[in-house]
Enzyme design. Structure first.
Site, PDB file in Angstrom:
ATOM      1  N   LYS A  69      85.940  62.380 -41.617  1.00  0.00           N
ATOM      2  CA  LYS A  69      85.867  63.412 -40.573  1.00  0.00           C
ATOM      3  C   LYS A  69      86.244  64.762 -41.176  1.00  0.00           C
ATOM      4  O   LYS A  69      87.271  64.893 -41.840  1.00  0.00           O
ATOM      5  CB  LYS A  69      86.829  63.080 -39.430  1.00  0.00           C
ATOM      6  CG  LYS A  69      86.852  64.123 -38.318  1.00  0.00           C
ATOM      7  CD  LYS A  69      87.584  63.607 -37.101  1.00  0.00           C
ATOM      8  CE  LYS A  69      89.041  63.990 -37.037  1.00  0.00           C
ATOM      9  NZ  LYS A  69      89.294  65.390 -36.707  1.00  0.00           N
ATOM     10  N   ASP A 108      83.681  67.412 -36.854  1.00  0.00           N
ATOM     11  CA  ASP A 108      84.468  67.561 -35.619  1.00  0.00           C
ATOM     12  C   ASP A 108      84.817  69.035 -35.404  1.00  0.00           C
ATOM     13  O   ASP A 108      85.953  69.447 -35.620  1.00  0.00           O
ATOM     14  CB  ASP A 108      85.729  66.691 -35.752  1.00  0.00           C
ATOM     15  CG  ASP A 108      86.574  66.691 -34.492  1.00  0.00           C
ATOM     16  OD1 ASP A 108      86.044  66.998 -33.409  1.00  0.00           O
ATOM     17  OD2 ASP A 108      87.779  66.379 -34.596  1.00  0.00           O
ATOM     18  N   LYS A 129      83.986  70.640 -32.463  1.00  0.00           N
ATOM     19  CA  LYS A 129      84.214  70.815 -31.018  1.00  0.00           C
ATOM     20  C   LYS A 129      83.564  72.085 -30.459  1.00  0.00           C
ATOM     21  O   LYS A 129      84.223  72.969 -29.919  1.00  0.00           O
ATOM     22  CB  LYS A 129      85.720  70.821 -30.724  1.00  0.00           C
ATOM     23  CG  LYS A 129      86.445  69.541 -31.127  1.00  0.00           C
ATOM     24  CD  LYS A 129      87.890  69.561 -30.673  1.00  0.00           C
ATOM     25  CE  LYS A 129      88.615  68.259 -30.945  1.00  0.00           C
ATOM     26  NZ  LYS A 129      88.843  67.968 -32.364  1.00  0.00           N
ATOM     27  N   ASP A 136      80.289  76.606 -26.041  1.00  0.00           N
ATOM     28  CA  ASP A 136      79.740  77.959 -25.934  1.00  0.00           C
ATOM     29  C   ASP A 136      78.572  77.937 -24.952  1.00  0.00           C
ATOM     30  O   ASP A 136      78.311  76.909 -24.317  1.00  0.00           O
ATOM     31  CB  ASP A 136      79.302  78.444 -27.335  1.00  0.00           C
ATOM     32  CG  ASP A 136      79.539  79.934 -27.511  1.00  0.00           C
ATOM     33  OD1 ASP A 136      79.086  80.710 -26.643  1.00  0.00           O
ATOM     34  OD2 ASP A 136      80.161  80.319 -28.513  1.00  0.00           O
ATOM     35  N   THR A 170      93.933  65.718 -25.988  1.00  0.00           N
ATOM     36  CA  THR A 170      95.140  64.925 -25.697  1.00  0.00           C
ATOM     37  C   THR A 170      96.397  65.798 -25.691  1.00  0.00           C
ATOM     38  O   THR A 170      97.435  65.377 -25.210  1.00  0.00           O
ATOM     39  CB  THR A 170      95.315  63.780 -26.718  1.00  0.00           C
ATOM     40  OG1 THR A 170      94.986  64.274 -28.004  1.00  0.00           O
ATOM     41  CG2 THR A 170      94.433  62.609 -26.381  1.00  0.00           C
ATOM     42  N   ARG A 198      96.989  59.890 -40.872  1.00  0.00           N
ATOM     43  CA  ARG A 198      98.242  59.808 -41.625  1.00  0.00           C
ATOM     44  C   ARG A 198      98.709  58.410 -42.008  1.00  0.00           C
ATOM     45  O   ARG A 198      99.282  58.257 -43.097  1.00  0.00           O
ATOM     46  CB  ARG A 198      99.332  60.607 -40.901  1.00  0.00           C
ATOM     47  CG  ARG A 198      99.089  62.115 -41.025  1.00  0.00           C
ATOM     48  CD  ARG A 198      99.845  62.908 -39.991  1.00  0.00           C
ATOM     49  NE  ARG A 198      99.298  62.680 -38.659  1.00  0.00           N
ATOM     50  CZ  ARG A 198      99.798  63.209 -37.541  1.00  0.00           C
ATOM     51  NH1 ARG A 198     100.854  63.997 -37.609  1.00  0.00           N
ATOM     52  NH2 ARG A 198      99.237  62.955 -36.380  1.00  0.00           N
TER      53      ARG A 198
HETATM   54  O1  C5P Z   1      96.816  61.497 -38.617  1.00  0.00           O
HETATM   55  P1  C5P Z   1      96.199  61.038 -37.329  1.00  0.00           P
HETATM   56  O2  C5P Z   1      95.790  59.575 -37.348  1.00  0.00           O
HETATM   57  O3  C5P Z   1      97.064  61.361 -36.128  1.00  0.00           O
HETATM   58  O4  C5P Z   1      94.854  61.902 -37.211  1.00  0.00           O
HETATM   59  C1  C5P Z   1      94.052  61.864 -36.077  1.00  0.00           C
HETATM   60  C2  C5P Z   1      92.892  62.792 -36.235  1.00  0.00           C
HETATM   61  O5  C5P Z   1      92.142  62.776 -35.017  1.00  0.00           O
HETATM   62  C3  C5P Z   1      93.256  64.247 -36.498  1.00  0.00           C
HETATM   63  O6  C5P Z   1      92.231  64.819 -37.302  1.00  0.00           O
HETATM   64  C4  C5P Z   1      93.266  64.861 -35.120  1.00  0.00           C
HETATM   65  O7  C5P Z   1      92.945  66.221 -35.116  1.00  0.00           O
HETATM   66  C5  C5P Z   1      92.144  64.066 -34.438  1.00  0.00           C
HETATM   67  N1  C5P Z   1      92.242  64.007 -32.986  1.00  0.00           N
HETATM   68  C6  C5P Z   1      93.339  63.512 -32.293  1.00  0.00           C
HETATM   69  N2  C5P Z   1      93.347  63.494 -30.929  1.00  0.00           N
HETATM   70  C7  C5P Z   1      92.294  63.948 -30.256  1.00  0.00           C
HETATM   71  C8  C5P Z   1      91.175  64.438 -30.928  1.00  0.00           C
HETATM   72  C9  C5P Z   1      91.171  64.453 -32.305  1.00  0.00           C
HETATM   73  O8  C5P Z   1      94.298  63.074 -32.906  1.00  0.00           O
HETATM   74  N3  C5P Z   1      92.298  63.882 -28.944  1.00  0.00           N
END
Ligand code: C5P
Length: 236
Positions: free
Chosen positions: A33, A60, A62, A65, A124, A216
């Site tokens: 991503k 991603d 988003k 517009d 979220t 992570r």
């Molecule tokens: O490190 P982690 O597993 O939390 O990463 C989740 C990824 O998904 C990040 O790139 C974050 O920006 C993305 N994301 C999220 N929640 C959302 C939309 C996207 O955590 N609602």
């Protein structure tokens, strides 16, 4: 589909050098991503690099517009050959329809597979309080997320991004062909970090997710390749 193909790892790094270091560290990851930080920091070159390495791309950015601008952005994204592309469902039906049509037509013109557009339902990071008092939306958060997913579906989008907490309900309402992509996924052995309402990878897939975005727990693990392998075993 192989279990490993259901895991999308975010390249949450500021520049191409850091992104390539992560790609080199995790050659077994097939789906990556690219978000705003890296795209704004590195431009489209990182997408070319991913294509050269035969990786699938979830772009991603988003988009949100007016229809004409959404269409232009989606045409440009389609030319990179990305697989998934996010747009805010709140941009509205005409913008969503126009965006999907533009992406499909552009890909057709150059003879490549069109990107699948997926709708962002509710960020979220938005609390129920912010939804009610800042955005003045008179719906419960979950109801609003469902309405946005339905709007995405009715506008011809391929799917939506949702929290694992909503995935079962969305799967039931939107049907089996609607793609559901879930971030907020944590194996039991990983720190939750700022993902408060996380679910395990196996539970999120069981609840109906098609793809999991897991960052992570893999990228900051002592051994990222081993963390990825462990998750693949868990979801097999
Ligand atoms: O490190 P982690 O597993 O939390 O990463 C989740 C990824 O998904 C990040 O790139 C974050 O920006 C993305 N994301 C999220 N929640 C959302 C939309 C996207 O955590 N609602």
């Amino acid at each position: 589909m192989l279990p490993s193909d259901r895991i999308i790892v975010p390249l949450d790094v500021p520049n191409e050098t850091a992104a390539i270091a992560l790609l080199d560290q995790l050659p077994q990851v097939s789906f990556w991503k690219v978000g705003l930080e890296l795209f704004v920091g590195s431009g489209g070159q990182i997408l070319e690099t991913l294509k050269q390495r035969q990786k699938r791309i979830f772009l991603d950015l988003k988009f949100h517009d007016i229809p004409n601008t959404m269409a232009g952005a989606c045409r440009s994204a389609a030319r990179y050959g990305v697989d998934l592309l996010t747009v805010h469902a709140a941009a509205g039906r005409i913008a969503l329809q126009t965006a999907q049509t533009a992406a499909t037509e552009e890909a057709g013109t150059i003879g490549i597979a069109p990107p699948r557009l997926i709708g962002i339902t509710v960020l979220t990071s938005l609390t129920a309080q912010a939804l009610a008092f800042e955005l003045k939306i008179p719906l419960e958060l979950t109801d609003y997320a469902l309405q946005m997913a339905l709007l995405a579906k009715e506008s011809g989008l391929a799917g939506a991004v949702c929290s694992p907490q909503e995935v079962a309900q969305l799967r039931e309402i939107c049907g089996k062909d609607f793609l559901l992509v879930c971030p907020g996924v944590r194996p039991t052995w990983a720190a939750k970090g700022d993902q408060q309402r996380a679910m395990t990878p196996a539970a999120a897939l069981q609840a109906g997710a098609d793809y999991l975005v897991i960052g992570r727990p893999i990228t900051t693990a002592a051994d990222p390749a081993d963390a990825f392998r462990q998750i693949c075993v868990e979801i097999q």
